[in-house]
Design a protein around this motif. Sequence first.
Motif, PDB file in Angstrom:
ATOM      1  N   GLU A   3       4.839  29.780  11.212  1.00 47.23           N
ATOM      2  CA  GLU A   3       4.883  28.271  10.069  1.00 47.23           C
ATOM      3  C   GLU A   3       6.357  28.971   9.180  1.00 47.23           C
ATOM      4  O   GLU A   3       6.765  30.047   9.048  1.00 47.23           O
ATOM      5  N   THR A  62       9.427  28.718   9.799  1.00 47.27           N
ATOM      6  CA  THR A  62      10.482  29.616  10.779  1.00 47.27           C
ATOM      7  C   THR A  62      10.815  28.648  11.533  1.00 47.27           C
ATOM      8  O   THR A  62      10.179  27.159  12.457  1.00 47.27           O
ATOM      9  N   THR A 121       0.733  23.051   6.338  1.00 44.12           N
ATOM     10  CA  THR A 121      -0.650  24.255   5.077  1.00 44.12           C
ATOM     11  C   THR A 121      -0.675  23.071   3.901  1.00 44.12           C
ATOM     12  O   THR A 121      -1.669  23.683   3.433  1.00 44.12           O
ATOM     13  N   THR A 140       3.464  19.705   3.894  1.00 41.18           N
ATOM     14  CA  THR A 140       4.318  20.663   3.705  1.00 41.18           C
ATOM     15  C   THR A 140       3.767  21.202   4.358  1.00 41.18           C
ATOM     16  O   THR A 140       2.626  21.442   5.180  1.00 41.18           O
ATOM     17  N   GLN A 153       4.771  28.758   4.315  1.00 43.30           N
ATOM     18  CA  GLN A 153       4.837  28.540   3.259  1.00 43.30           C
ATOM     19  C   GLN A 153       5.116  29.978   2.241  1.00 43.30           C
ATOM     20  O   GLN A 153       6.520  29.876   2.744  1.00 43.30           O
ATOM     21  N   ASP A 154       5.179  30.476   1.386  1.00 41.03           N
ATOM     22  CA  ASP A 154       6.549  31.818   0.571  1.00 41.03           C
ATOM     23  C   ASP A 154       7.419  31.367   1.104  1.00 41.03           C
ATOM     24  O   ASP A 154       8.484  29.841   0.551  1.00 41.03           O
ATOM     25  N   ASP A 155       7.798  32.043   1.195  1.00 37.23           N
ATOM     26  CA  ASP A 155      10.039  31.109   1.267  1.00 37.23           C
ATOM     27  C   ASP A 155      10.478  30.729   2.884  1.00 37.23           C
ATOM     28  O   ASP A 155      11.294  30.411   3.052  1.00 37.23           O
ATOM     29  N   ASN A 156       9.132  30.552   3.660  1.00 39.80           N
ATOM     30  CA  ASN A 156       9.292  29.550   4.664  1.00 39.80           C
ATOM     31  C   ASN A 156       8.635  28.241   5.217  1.00 39.80           C
ATOM     32  O   ASN A 156       7.971  28.091   5.348  1.00 39.80           O
ATOM     33  N   VAL A 157       9.597  27.250   4.261  1.00 39.99           N
ATOM     34  CA  VAL A 157       8.591  26.256   3.822  1.00 39.99           C
ATOM     35  C   VAL A 157       9.394  25.129   3.825  1.00 39.99           C
ATOM     36  O   VAL A 157      11.039  25.180   3.781  1.00 39.99           O
TER      37      VAL A 157
END
Length: 300
Positions: free
Chosen positions: A27, A29, A46, A58, A61-65
């Motif tokens: 997800e 990346t 997501t 979107t 998630q987190d820093d890979n979005v």
Amino acid sequence: MKKIAPLALSVLLLGTVSAYAEQPTTEGTEQVEKAGTFIQHRGNITAVEQRENAQLFTVGQDDNVFNFYVDDKTLVFDEHGNEVKLKIGDTISLSIYADQPMILIYPPQYAPPVVIVEKDDTANSVKVAQFDENFLSDDGQLKLNLNEESVIINTKGEKVPAKELQNYNAIVFYGPTTRSIPAQTAPEKIVVFPKLEEEVVNPEIAPEIQAIIGEDYKEVDGKIMVPLRMVAEELDFKVASTGNGAIISKGALSYTITRGQTKYGHNRALKHFDVAPALLEKNKTYVEYNFVKELLNHIK
């Protein structure tokens, strides 16, 4: 016109979209191999948000979005060439033009012309590319073996002759390939759509803004007018309707726009338009181009 070029995140190989691809699905990346006309981004949806004339999805998630827009011009298929609707949980690959301008915001926001929904139960592959007179893709990785039974259609479902393929972008849906270099295949279906250079470009409009609005602009009293909400939201500003206008905000910045009035608020100051914002299409307020150019300058 459909909008957006690569930066910020690294990029996954454009070309083959397959449930059995060597690259794992992670997800949000992306990895880089070789790009032709298009670059591909891949991950799992997501979240989804309804915007004025589009949906904002979107991925990751987190820093890979990253985010991407889908509107009524976006081509969305599964790996067999069937039109599908996107939903949370889908594994998707989206193709964007490699040389199209991109807005410097985080998370990155794309407006891909093509989105492919990947399935776990199919060995089919998809390639989005341009092809030459020998039916070789622009990255040199896939050659098409076409015959009279080859299905080539445009976005209206009309048949297109094979000799015209080089005049379009193409989405190729195919199964097994040879082990040669380039790989060769007899595609199950090809959907063609116009090349980017065939779309109308206004040299007076910054490429980043043109990428957002495409041909959606007007001219009033010699001033270019562009859709306010569409551009502001794409530039990551919040847009709150006031009934006869909108409040545009991001962090400490705030603008109060009222249709029919040349004065507008900028934080605690007043500024002026030459042409008042106006409802030039149903439920769509247009504002002077110089205003959205100012918004663009705030994120550079």
